[in-house]
Design a protein around this motif. Structure first.
Motif, PDB file in Angstrom:
ATOM      1  N   TYR A 116     -23.145 -44.207   2.018  1.00  0.00           N
ATOM      2  CA  TYR A 116     -23.995 -45.282   1.493  1.00  0.00           C
ATOM      3  C   TYR A 116     -24.467 -46.204   2.613  1.00  0.00           C
ATOM      4  O   TYR A 116     -25.641 -46.594   2.661  1.00  0.00           O
ATOM      5  N   LEU A 117     -23.576 -46.552   3.524  1.00  0.00           N
ATOM      6  CA  LEU A 117     -23.963 -47.437   4.622  1.00  0.00           C
ATOM      7  C   LEU A 117     -24.993 -46.786   5.540  1.00  0.00           C
ATOM      8  O   LEU A 117     -25.771 -47.479   6.189  1.00  0.00           O
ATOM      9  N   GLU A 120     -28.716 -46.821   2.765  1.00  0.00           N
ATOM     10  CA  GLU A 120     -28.591 -47.918   1.801  1.00  0.00           C
ATOM     11  C   GLU A 120     -29.708 -47.960   0.763  1.00  0.00           C
ATOM     12  O   GLU A 120     -29.581 -48.636  -0.245  1.00  0.00           O
ATOM     13  N   PHE A 126     -24.394 -45.942  -3.958  1.00  0.00           N
ATOM     14  CA  PHE A 126     -23.692 -47.227  -4.027  1.00  0.00           C
ATOM     15  C   PHE A 126     -22.543 -47.194  -5.033  1.00  0.00           C
ATOM     16  O   PHE A 126     -21.493 -47.786  -4.802  1.00  0.00           O
ATOM     17  N   ILE A 154     -19.621 -53.532   3.230  1.00  0.00           N
ATOM     18  CA  ILE A 154     -21.006 -53.829   2.850  1.00  0.00           C
ATOM     19  C   ILE A 154     -21.411 -55.201   3.385  1.00  0.00           C
ATOM     20  O   ILE A 154     -22.515 -55.376   3.906  1.00  0.00           O
ATOM     21  N   SER A 158     -23.511 -53.618   6.627  1.00  0.00           N
ATOM     22  CA  SER A 158     -24.805 -53.276   6.049  1.00  0.00           C
ATOM     23  C   SER A 158     -25.940 -53.799   6.929  1.00  0.00           C
ATOM     24  O   SER A 158     -25.812 -54.830   7.597  1.00  0.00           O
ATOM     25  N   ASN A 160     -28.855 -54.557   5.512  1.00  0.00           N
ATOM     26  CA  ASN A 160     -29.690 -55.328   4.587  1.00  0.00           C
ATOM     27  C   ASN A 160     -29.672 -56.810   4.945  1.00  0.00           C
ATOM     28  O   ASN A 160     -28.764 -57.266   5.657  1.00  0.00           O
ATOM     29  N   ARG A 165     -26.719 -58.284   1.131  1.00  0.00           N
ATOM     30  CA  ARG A 165     -25.345 -57.884   1.488  1.00  0.00           C
ATOM     31  C   ARG A 165     -24.332 -58.631   0.643  1.00  0.00           C
ATOM     32  O   ARG A 165     -23.368 -58.049   0.145  1.00  0.00           O
ATOM     33  N   LYS A 168     -24.432 -57.322  -3.025  1.00  0.00           N
ATOM     34  CA  LYS A 168     -23.827 -55.991  -3.181  1.00  0.00           C
ATOM     35  C   LYS A 168     -22.330 -56.020  -2.897  1.00  0.00           C
ATOM     36  O   LYS A 168     -21.552 -55.309  -3.536  1.00  0.00           O
TER      37      LYS A 168
END
Length: 196
Positions: A116-117, A120, A126, A154, A158, A160, A165, A168
């Protein structure tokens, strides 16, 4: 507890005439044994069969993880051999306890977290590590460590934006711990204790 469940007495303990609810341990391992017991197997025999299967699955997982992350069939074979020949691992899979099931749940959960990482944008990835972490908590209370690992990974690893972040990370923690919280709520309602 699995025998009690099969006898229609819920997840309870047989060593007290009042059959108190099982609260000291999480429910997944006895539920798995009772599920196998529906076929007529005694939970003790179910534990033996389950842990033999899990021994093989865990060896396969070690090989798959090593092959996936090193791209070396040789290292995958060596890792699988070391796992299968380890006295500690063999002993772990020889008892009627929940560790082998925890390992089978935990490795893929961590693997899905890493995937997932990497991707993303793939939202379906996820929820897979969350499911694994939640099941791990229901197998062994130390599964909370997988929830924390996922949530903090996360938050800190992450790519993001910070708000995404945080959102999530929080969602991972809440969904990962929710089944365990429901188990604790059941324990409190039925025995006025959370974990004995």
């Amino acid at each position: 507890a699995a025998r009690q469940l099969l006898a229609g007495k819920g997840l309870s303990l047989p060593y007290d005439p009042s059959f108190p609810p099982m609260t000291h341990w999480p429910p997944l391992f006895p539920l798995a044994l009772a599920g196998m017991g529906v076929t007529g197997l005694d939970p003790f025999e179910s534990a033996r069969l389950l842990n033999v299967l899990l021994y093989g699955i865990n060896a396969f997982l070690i090989g798959a993880l090593l092959k996936n992350y090193t791209n070396s069939i040789k290292l995958a074979g060596i890792g699988t051999f070391l796992m299968l020949s380890s006295r500690a691992t063999l002993e772990l899979h020889s008892y009627a306890n929940s560790e082998p099931l925890f390992i089978v749940i935990g490795f893929p959960s961590l693997m899905f977290l890493v995937e997932y990482l990497k991707e993303e944008n793939n939202q379906s990835l996820f929820f897979l590590p969350i499911l694994g972490a939640a099941l791990a908590c229901l197998d062994r209370y130390v599964g909370v460590s997988l929830v924390l690992t996922g949530s903090f990974s996360i938050l800190f690893l992450s790519q993001n934006p910070a708000a995404e972040r945080l959102k999530k990370s929080f969602l991972f923690a809440v969904l990962g711990i929710l089944p365990l919280a429901l188990w604790f709520f059941r324990n409190f309602l039925s025995a006025q204790t959370v974990v004995d």
